[in-house]
Enzyme design. Structure first.
Site, PDB file in Angstrom:
ATOM      1  N   ASP A 233       0.833  -1.201   0.000  1.00 41.03           N
ATOM      2  CA  ASP A 233       0.000   0.000   0.000  1.00 41.03           C
ATOM      3  C   ASP A 233       0.872   1.257   0.000  1.00 41.03           C
ATOM      4  O   ASP A 233       1.512   1.580   0.997  1.00 41.03           O
ATOM      5  CB  ASP A 233      -0.894  -0.017   1.249  1.00 41.03           C
ATOM      6  CG  ASP A 233      -2.014   0.999   1.194  1.00 41.03           C
ATOM      7  OD1 ASP A 233      -1.904   1.953   0.415  1.00 41.03           O
ATOM      8  OD2 ASP A 233      -2.993   0.835   1.934  1.00 41.03           O
ATOM      9  N   HIS A 326      -8.320  -0.856  -8.700  1.00 39.20           N
ATOM     10  CA  HIS A 326      -8.004   0.287  -7.838  1.00 39.20           C
ATOM     11  C   HIS A 326      -6.901   1.154  -8.426  1.00 39.20           C
ATOM     12  O   HIS A 326      -7.010   2.384  -8.430  1.00 39.20           O
ATOM     13  CB  HIS A 326      -7.597  -0.204  -6.448  1.00 39.20           C
ATOM     14  CG  HIS A 326      -7.301   0.900  -5.495  1.00 39.20           C
ATOM     15  ND1 HIS A 326      -8.294   1.703  -4.952  1.00 39.20           N
ATOM     16  CD2 HIS A 326      -6.129   1.364  -4.979  1.00 39.20           C
ATOM     17  CE1 HIS A 326      -7.754   2.589  -4.148  1.00 39.20           C
ATOM     18  NE2 HIS A 326      -6.443   2.421  -4.151  1.00 39.20           N
TER      19      HIS A 326
END
Length: 417
Positions: A233, A326
Site C-alpha cells: 500500500d 483500484h
C-alpha cells in the site's frame, strides 16, 4: 529454563549496523546510521543485553521546531494516534492560543525525551523513539477564534460521496488535531495523555484513532508497507528526489499568507470487510487491485515499482489491468493530483457480532485538497472494484500550519499576520 539472553539477533545486521555504531562510536553514530529499516537475521546470535543497552530505536529523535512541522515527510513511524478536539463554546481567542502554546512547549520537550511541563510521569517520556507531534486546525477553528477570514479556501469537509460513504460522527471532523507518531506505542500513549490533559476547559476530545505499521526491525527490505488485505500500500508515493515537494505538499501563501510552508491533511477511516474479502480467490483479489499480492507488481510487470501499462490487453483483447481496478482509478492523471500518503492499519475489537473490525487510517498530505484529493476520490467512488470490500466511515480535513520557530508555537503566524 534455557538462557534467553543470547538468542535471536544478528551481530552484523541489527538495525543496519546501528548496534555496532553505538558500541564503536557512541549514541551519535547510532543515530546517524538509524534509518527506521532494521534488519534482523538469525544466522548469528547476539547478546540481548547488548542490544537493549544500545537503545538505538529509543534514542532516535525528530525535531519539533523548524520551518515545517515534522510528521509529514518524516519516514513513517510504527505507531500513530490521531486525536481530534472540538473547542468548547465560549472559549476565548486567548485561551485557544494558550492551547497551541502549551501543546508546542510540551511537544518540543516530549520529542526530545523530556517530560511535559506538568508531567507527573516524566520517565515515560524517555527514549522518544522518533516521536513527532503534528498539530492541525479544522474548519471550525477559525470561527472559534473569531478569524473566519483567515481560513484557507480549501479548508472544508469533503463533499459527500454517497456511492460509498457511511460516515459516522464519532470518527469525523474536529476543530483541532494532534497527530502523534513514534516507533514505540508507550511513547505515543504517554504523549497523547499529556497533550490532551492540558486542554481541559478549552477543548473536549472528539475522537481518537490509533494505527500501526510494521514494527522497526521486522522487515529487512524497507519495502512499502502492507495493509491488512495483504496488499502493498503506497507504491506510487512521490519521492522528494523525484518531485518538488514545495509544489505538491506545501502551500505557497497565495491564498493565506500565514499558511506559507503549511500543508493540508485528509484523514479517512476506511473499514475493510475482511470477512467477505477472504471469501474470494487470489486471482480476483489481484484483479480488483491491479497488482500481484506477493510482490506488489502491476499485473503488467514483475517488480513493485515497474510502471503499469494500462493499455496492455490479453489474448481475448481484455485489459490486463482492469479499468475498474483500484490502481487504474486512483492513478495520477496530472501533476496536480500528486499527494503524499502515510497510511496506518487499525484492528479494533469487533462490533455488532462481526468477526473483525479492521481497516485503514488513510492519511494524505497535499497543498490543496480541492485540486488534488477530491478528483481522485470522485473517480474511486464512481467505479473502484475495491469498493465492494471497503467502506469509508470517518472523514476529516485539517490545515497543517507551518512549523514553529524556536521557542514559538504552531499557529503563531496566523495570529501575527
Amino acid at each position: 529454563m534455557a538462557d534467553r539472553t543470547n538468542r535471536g539477533l544478528s551481530r552484523r545486521s541489527v538495525l543496519t549496523g546501528g548496534v555496532a555504531a553505538v558500541v564503536g562510536g557512541g549514541a551519535a553514530g547510532a543515530l546517524a546510521g538509524y534509518t527506521g529499516r532494521g534488519v534482523l537475521d538469525d544466522d548469528t546470535a547476539v547478546d540481548w543485553k547488548t542490544v537493549a543497552d544500545s537503545r538505538v530505536v529509543g534514542r532516535a529523535t525528530e525535531p519539533f521546531y523548524g520551518d515545517r512541522q515534522s510528521g509529514v515527510t518524516t519516514a513513517p513511524q510504527s505507531h500513530a494516534a490521531f486525536v481530534a478536539f472540538d473547542i468548547v463554546p465560549g472559549a476565548t481567542r486567548t485561551e485557544i492560543q494558550g492551547v497551541l502554546r502549551a501543546w508546542s512547549q510540551d511537544a518540543a520537550r516530549l520529542t526530545q525525551g523530556h517530560g511535559g511541563l506538568a508531567d507527573l510521569e516524566p520517565e515515560l517520556a524517555e527514549d522518544p523513539a522518533r516521536l513527532t507531534v503534528t498539530i492541525g486546525l479544522g474548519p471550525g477553528f477559525f470561527d472559534a477564534v473569531g478569524m473566519p477570514d483567515k481560513k484557507p479556501e480549501w479548508l472544508e469537509q469533503l463533499p459527500a460521496f454517497p456511492q460509498i460513504d457511511q460516515l459516522e460522527d464519532r470518527w469525523s471532523e474536529g476543530d483541532l488535531l494532534l497527530q502523534i507518531c513514534a516507533d514505540d506505542p508507550l511513547i505515543v500513549s504517554h504523549a497523547a495523555r499529556i497533550l490532551a490533559s492540558g486542554v481541559r476547559g478549552v477543548a473536549r476530545q472528539k475522537w481518537t484513532q490509533r494505527g500501526f505499521r510494521k514494527a522497526v526491525g521486522t522487515d529487512p527490505s524497507g519495502r512499502t508497507q502492507r495493509n491488512l488485505f495483504g496488499q502493498i500500500d503506497g507504491t506510487v508515493n512521490p519521492h522528494e528526489d523525484e518531485v518538488d515537494f514545495d509544489q505538491i505538499l506545501y502551500c505557497d501563501g497565495s491564498d493565506q499568507r500565514w499558511m506559507r510552508g503549511g500543508s493540508a491533511l485528509v484523514l479517512r477511516r476506511i473499514r475493510m470487510t475482511m470477512d467477505t474479502w477472504e471469501e474470494i480467490d487470489r486471482t480476483s483479489r489481484e484483479l480488483s487491485v491491479g497488482r500481484t499480492l506477493d510482490t506488489g507488481a502491476p499485473l503488467t510487470g514483475t517488480a513493485e515499482h515497474d510502471p503499469a501499462d494500462f493499455e496492455a490487453v490479453d489474448d481475448l483483447g481484455l485489459p490486463v489491468i482492469p479499468e475498474e481496478s483500484h490502481i487504474a482509478r486512483a492513478r495520477q492523471r496530472n501533476r496536480g493530483e500528486a499527494m503524499l500518503r502515510r497510511p496506518y492499519n487499525y484492528d479494533d475489537p469487533p462490533e455488532d457480532g462481526e468477526i473483525s473490525n479492521t481497516g485503514l487510517l488513510f492519511t494524505a498530505y497535499m497543498a490543496d485538497p480541492v485540486r488534488t484529493y477530491i478528483p481522485v476520490q470522485q473517480r474511486l467512488a464512481e467505479l473502484d472494484a475495491l469498493n465492494t470490500w471497503t467502506i469509508p466511515i470517518g472523514s476529516a480535513v485539517f490545515a497543517i500550519p507551518p512549523g514553529a520557530p524556536e521557542g514559538g508555537y504552531v499557529g503563531q503566524q496566523l495570529f501575527e499576520d
